[in-house]
Every structure is written in structure tokens, then in C-alpha cells.
Scaffold this active site. Structure first.
Site, PDB file in Angstrom:
ATOM      1  N   GLU A   1      -5.277   7.096   7.073  1.00  0.00           N
ATOM      2  CA  GLU A   1      -5.081   6.941   5.629  1.00  0.00           C
ATOM      3  C   GLU A   1      -6.420   6.597   4.970  1.00  0.00           C
ATOM      4  O   GLU A   1      -7.309   6.020   5.603  1.00  0.00           O
ATOM      5  CB  GLU A   1      -4.069   5.819   5.387  1.00  0.00           C
ATOM      6  CG  GLU A   1      -3.663   5.626   3.936  1.00  0.00           C
ATOM      7  CD  GLU A   1      -2.671   4.492   3.741  1.00  0.00           C
ATOM      8  OE1 GLU A   1      -1.967   4.503   2.723  1.00  0.00           O
ATOM      9  OE2 GLU A   1      -2.621   3.582   4.602  1.00  0.00           O
TER      10      GLU A   1
ATOM     11  N   LYS B   1       3.250   9.698   0.128  1.00  0.00           N
ATOM     12  CA  LYS B   1       3.691   8.380   0.588  1.00  0.00           C
ATOM     13  C   LYS B   1       4.820   7.838  -0.289  1.00  0.00           C
ATOM     14  O   LYS B   1       4.678   7.723  -1.511  1.00  0.00           O
ATOM     15  CB  LYS B   1       2.493   7.422   0.570  1.00  0.00           C
ATOM     16  CG  LYS B   1       2.762   6.053   1.184  1.00  0.00           C
ATOM     17  CD  LYS B   1       1.475   5.232   1.183  1.00  0.00           C
ATOM     18  CE  LYS B   1       1.659   3.895   1.857  1.00  0.00           C
ATOM     19  NZ  LYS B   1       0.383   3.123   1.876  1.00  0.00           N
TER      20      LYS B   1
ATOM     21  N   CYS C   1       1.435   4.942   6.846  1.00  0.00           N
ATOM     22  CA  CYS C   1       1.211   3.494   6.851  1.00  0.00           C
ATOM     23  C   CYS C   1       2.470   2.645   6.636  1.00  0.00           C
ATOM     24  O   CYS C   1       3.281   2.492   7.542  1.00  0.00           O
ATOM     25  CB  CYS C   1       0.128   3.146   5.829  1.00  0.00           C
ATOM     26  SG  CYS C   1      -0.621   1.514   6.080  1.00  0.00           S
TER      27      CYS C   1
END
Length: 277
Positions: free
Chosen positions: A43, A120, A163
Site C-alpha cells: 500500500e 479500499k 490493509c
């Protein structure tokens, strides 16, 4: 194909995109020479500065950066995953407003073409006992649409995430129901949260979904307040740690095998025993 050579690239990305790009080219080239077919970047790979993401995404640099990365994948004949990079448009081409961006993962094929994108979904708005103190991703990032993404790479079904998504098992169960055999988790886990939970969460997602899980993290100090944990790791469908890095930039390559997935699922058919959909 029954096997796939996957690589994790661990970096300490900073504020200068061109310096980050040089590090990416160097390590990706090494991984490809070691036989990697699928190479995954972390990321925030080209910019570790939330406040500057919108400016970069709006600049002429954006096209130049993507051209360089597309050419890199093509020249090395690999699939390349940009763990995340800011976008000012949604996947459907709608503008992102309020001066925010989408935190997008991009999958590039060996022909140098983008074949999938995942934005995301879960944003890191938390308080952490470190020098930064608190994180409010929603100030600069718009959450992605509630859409799970699986892409096929050399016959393997690969589930995409970023993440903080790692803390939400329902996403990974959905990816598994969609056929995922390998789950990707490019990340910038903080040192404090990483030390506490990174490996536990990666192993849990592998065990409960009986998939390979590849966690690709940032590492080291990015500024005087932000430190990430590193420890990029590959877990087997049985939850075994197959390979991993420590807290310095680097890479590893490992070959995963469909037969191992089938073996674990046959011996312990947990997915068939589910009572809740």
C-alpha cells in the site's frame, strides 16, 4: 496451471514518487529474475503522504508514473499488483469529490494492461498508541464501493484487499465464495498494530478460508511520526508461515500449488460444513 510463483516486495516508501519508483524497479526486476510471475507491491507504494495524494493524482505525473509501471510489467513478462495508489475517479469513472481520492489497487498483466482494480472499502480511522496518535483516512480517502474483486492469474483465482480490510473476515469469506485461492493483502500496517495483530490476522484469514494469504507490508520509518511493521509473509491454506521478511526493505519469491489447497480442503472440509451463508 497448478503452480504460481508469487513475490512480495517490501519497501520503506517516502514522499518522493520518483525515488519510490526506482526502488520498485530494482526489487521487482530482482524478483522477476528469480522466477516470480505475480509480483505484489505494498500500500502507498509510490507516495507515503496522505495529504499529497490528491495533488499527485491530479498532476501530469500520474500518467507518467502509470506508463512506467505498465512498461515494467510488460518488459519483465509478469503480473504486477500496485498495492494502492490514489485515484480521483471511481472505477466507474465518476469523480471523487471533497478533495479526497480513492485508494485503489491495480492489477497489471504481462501485456502491460490494467485488468482489474479494487478500491479500499474499510478506512483506518482509529487511535493508536504511537507517535502519530490517531489516523483518519476518511479525511483524505473516500471508501470504495461494496464490491469484492477476484481476478484470474495464470489459472489461479486471486482475491483483492488492502490493509485495514484484513480486520473484516466477512470480506474474505465472500472472496472465497467467489472462488479465491490466493488472498492478497498489500498494507501499511503501523508498527504497533502490526506487532500486535498482523501475523495473527493473516494466519486466521488463511485458516478460516483455506486459501493462501500473501501479506505485503511497508516497513521502517517514513517520517518522524510514522513507522510501519514490515514482516511481509505468505501463509499456507493450513495457516503455516511459508516465508517472510523482517523489518527491512526486500523481497521473497515462493511457488504456491493448487494441489495443496485441494488437499487441505479435502482433509478438513470446513467450507462445506458452514451453517451460515
Amino acid at each position: 496451471m497448478q503452480t504460481l510463483a508469487v513475490a512480495a516486495i517490501q519497501l520503506t516508501s517516502g514522499y518522493e514518487w520518483h525515488e519510490n519508483l526506482l526502488d520498485v524497479k530494482r526489487l521487482v526486476t530482482k524478483a522477476a529474475k528469480d522466477g516470480a510471475r505475480l509480483v505484489v507491491l505494498p500500500e502507498n507504494v509510490f507516495l507515503f503522504d496522505g495529504k499529497a495524494m490528491r495533488d499527485l493524482a491530479e498532476s501530469e505525473v500520474q500518467d507518467q508514473l502509470f506508463e512506467e509501471v505498465l512498461q515494467l510489467a510488460k518488459s519483465l513478462d509478469i503480473y504486477l499488483v500496485i498495492g494502492s495508489h490514489p485515484a480521483i475517479e471511481t472505477g466507474a469513472g465518476e469523480p471523487v469529490d471533497n478533495h479526497r481520492v480513492r485508494q485503489a489497487l491495480w492489477v497489471i498483466n504481462p501485456q502491460g494492461e490494467v485488468i482489474s482494480r479494487y478500491d479500499k472499502i474499510h478506512l483506518f480511522d482509529v487511535t493508536v498508541d504511537d507517535k502519530a496518535g490517531s489516523y483518519l483516512e476518511s479525511e483524505v480517502i473516500e471508501p470504495g464501493d461494496l464490491q469484492a474483486k477476484v481476478v484470474e492469474i495464470d489459472g489461479f483465482k486471486v482475491g483483492l484487499s488492502i490493509c485495514y480490510d484484513l480486520r473484516f473476515p466477512e470480506l474474505y469469506r465472500l472472496l472465497t465464495k467467489m472462488g479465491a485461492e490466493l488472498l492478497l493483502v498489500p498494507a501499511a500496517f503501523t508498527y504497533v498494530t502490526g506487532k500486535a495483530h498482523w501475523n495473527t490476522l493473516l494466519a486466521a484469514r488463511a485458516i478460516e478460508n483455506q486459501c493462501y494469504v500473501l501479506g505485503v507490508n511497508q516497513c521502517g520509518w517514513h517520517n518522524d511520526k510514522r513507522q510501519t511493521y514490515g514482516h511481509s509473509t505468505l501463509y499456507s491454506p493450513f495457516g503455516e508461515k511459508l516465508l517472510g521478511l523482517s523489518e527491512e526493505p526486500g523481497y521473497f519469491v515462493h511457488q504456491i500449488n493448487k494441489l495443496d489447497i485441494a488437499k487441505y480442503r479435502e482433509k478438513m472440509p470446513c467450507l462445506e460444513h458452514r451453517r451460515f451463508s
